[in-house]
Structures are given as structure tokens and as C-alpha cells.
Design an enzyme around this catalytic site. Structure first.
Site: not given
Ligand code: UDP
Length: 333
Positions: A123, A147
Site C-alpha cells: 500500500t 496498517y
């Protein structure tokens, strides 16, 4: 079912989710046998349509070993992850356990089984908030939450296992994936939904009273956040090219996937009105914790080295495809 004699098996983790299910459709079309590995914690059984499902948790190493022994995959596409920023901030240990420990188990099981080709879904959140600067592969990586941090740690693990054990990996970093299968067979389906375009479509359809715009005081032209939206089919096309790259023995590489163009939330609402022909009921609310003002990433490397272009990633096509899918009733229909 075991490995088919004439098809390469690709193990797809998280395939019962949004992006993984589109990967399986593309793999199946390209003549591979996609085998899903999913614990169905956030995915949908209905999304598993293109090959067998191994209902296994990534934290269960013996079960992982059994899947590798049974299917003998030639490569792995690893999508499975928890990916909600707010939740990651509230419960970081869960994110580290699931995203990092799960990946460590998977990678060890892969290598133990002699499988060395990996396409990993990372990501741009590994970069953190770079203040509106266009992100590229070598931009500073300074994640803001568990995350991004857990994904960045997996990138590091992949690099180390490349050096020690010959793991080959194509790593893709991306942010805002949108749209759905143009044939509306599969699509995005979260309950509760939090992502902008599906939330907007729920408001258009009357399934929720309105879209709440998270903040209108950002330093952007209309005060709402800017994001770079990529069609899920374009994203998967890059993954297919990543698989070809590995099979051609070209080694490990990181690619960012974006269009290089960002849109504000207000612009996405305008595009939604145009694509659906309906008004989008909306109100303004406060900022959402953890949101950066602008996130845009370029894809020059993917373009030059993989020949990838984001051909379907206009807002209009993404919203039209998502709307067609939404109108099927999704996995609850
Ligand atoms: N957003 C919004 N209302 C919503 C959902 C999202 O205003 O109900 C905004 C959000 O603040 C962000 C953008 O839309 O600026 C995209 O958010 P999304 O959750 O889809 O993806 P993220 O950027 O968090 O990965």
C-alpha cells in the site's frame, strides 16, 4: 480437487474479498487455476467463483503446509490483510498479528514447499502523509498507523527472504481501488461499507440517508480530500503482468500503481451524479481521523517496465461499473 495436470495453480490469499476475487477471475481467464486461501473473516463465500477454496487462516501454519502440499502452486498472490486505518489505530496488535505474522507464516510455508514467486499487495500507506507530494517508489516510507507499518514490515521481510532464500517478489503499492467487474459478476461489498464510492452509491439508491463528507477544510481547491482512484480491473491487469514478470525470471521489483491524477470528494460526487443520472444526497461532517489531505501516486515505472496503463480508470467508468454491480444486489442479492 488437486493440481490440474495442464494448469498452473496460483494460490490467492484473500480472494473472497474485493480485489482478490477480481484477481481470480483474471487468472482463470488466463488459463491458471486460482486456489483461494481465505478465512472468510472479511470476505464473502459468494465471491469465490473461479476455483477451489481452502478455508484456512494464515496464522495456522500446519494448515498452510497442507494447502501447499495439496495444490503445489507455482506462485502466490497475497492480498489477505486487514486494511481499515481507523481500526488499525484502535487495535494495532490485531493488525500486526494478522498482516505481519500471517504473512511471515505464508512466506515460510511457501519457501518450505519450494514455491518462490510472490505478488504482494502492499500500500502507498507505507509512505504516510507526504503533504500532497506525488508519491513514487523511492519516496520516503513513514507509515502513520499499524496498517501501513505492518505492510512496510512485510516488504522488509520479503527483501530479507529474497536475499537469504531466493524469494522473488513483485510488490505493488496502491491506495484507492474502485469500480467493479464490467460484467457485474463480482464487485466491492463490505458490511458496513466505509469506502467513498460504494457509500455514495448507497446514498444514491436510498439505502442510507446521505453521504457524510469527512471534512471541508483541507488545503485543497474545494476543501475536500484528494485521492487517486484506480479501477480494480486495471489493478489486476498490473498483477497479471507482475506474474509474467516473475515467470520470466526478472527478479524482485516494487511498483506503485496510481493514475497520477487526484480528485476531490466533491469532484467524485459530481462524477457520480453524471454517471448515475441521480443526485447524491450529502452533508458535511468533521474530518475523519487519519485522513491525509491529498494522496496521489505516479506509475511511471509500471508503465515503462510492465507496459501497464490505467486504461479503465476514468471516474465515469469506475462509477458506472460500481453502480451496475451495486444494482445486482451484491452478495446479499
Ligand atoms: N470519504 C468521505 N465520506 C465517506 C467515505 C469516504 O468523505 O463516507 C472520503 C475520505 O475522507 C477520503 C476519501 O473519501 O478523503 C476516500 O476515502 P475511502 O475510505 O474510500 O478510502 P481511503 O482514502 O481511506 O483509503
Amino acid at each position: 480437487m488437486t493440481q490440474s495436470a495442464d494448469k498452473h495453480v496460483i494460490l490467492v490469499t484473500g480472494r473472497a474479498g474485493y480485489i482478490g476475487s477480481h484477481a481470480c477471475k483474471a487468472l482463470s481467464r488466463a488459463g491458471y487455476l486460482p486456489v483461494t486461501l481465505d478465512n472468510l473473516s472479511t470476505g464473502w463465500g459468494g465471491a469465490v467463483k473461479f476455483g477451489p477454496l481452502a478455508e484456512v487462516d494464515l496464522l495456522d501454519r500446519p494448515a498452510l503446509d497442507a494447502v501447499f502440499a495439496q495444490y503445489k502452486p507455482s506462485a502466490v498472490m497475497h492480498f489477505a490483510a486487514l486494511s481499515q486505518v481507523g481500526e488499525a489505530t484502535r487495535d494495532p496488535a490485531r493488525y500486526w498479528r494478522n498482516n505481519f505474522c500471517g504473512s511471515l507464516n505464508l512466506l515460510e510455508a511457501m519457501l518450505a514447499a519450494g514455491c518462490r514467486d510472490l505478488v504482494f499487495s502492499s500500500t502507498c500507506a507505507t509512505h504516510g502523509d507526504q503533504d500532497g507530494v506525488m508519491l513514487h517508489e523511492d519516496s520516503l516510507q513513514q507509515p502513520l498507523n499499524a496498517y501501513g507499518a505492518s505492510k512496510l514490515a512485510v516488504e522488509g521481510l520479503i527483501r530479507d527472504l529474497g536475499a537469504s532464500d531466493g524469494l522473488n517478489a513483485v510488490i505493488f503499492r496502491y491506495f484507492n481501488v474502485a469500480g467493479a467487474d464490467p460484467e457485474a459478476e463480482i464487485g466491492e461489498w463490505h458490511q458496513p461499507e466505509t469506502h467513498l464510492i460504494p457509500v455514495m452509491l448507497e446514498a444514491v439508491a436510498g439505502a442510507r440517508p446521505e453521504l457524510v463528507i469527512h471534512g471541508r477544510d483541507y488545503p485543497t481547491p474545494d476543501g475536500t480530500c484528494i485521492r487517486d482512484y484506480v479501477h480494480v480491473c486495471d489493478l489486476i491487469e498490473a498483477h497479471m503482468r507482475g506474474l509474467d514478470w516473475l515467470r520470466a525470471g526478472r527478479g524482485s521489483r516494487v511498483f506503485n500503481l496510481g493514475t497520477g491524477v487526484g480528485f476531490t470528494v466533491a469532484e467524485v460526487i459530481g462524477a457520480c451524479r453524471a454517471a448515475t443520472g441521480r443526485k447524491v444526497p450529502h452533508i458535511y461532517g468533521p474530518r475523519r481521523m487519519g485522513d491525509a489531505a491529498a494522496l496521489v501516486c505516479g506509475s511511471q515505472r509500471a508503465h515503462e517496465e510492465l507496459g501497464w496503463i490505467a486504461a479503465r480508470s476514468s471516474l465515469k467508468l469506475m462509477i458506472q461499473d460500481a453502480w451496475r454491480w451495486y444494482q445486482t444486489g451484491g452478495y446479499s442479492g
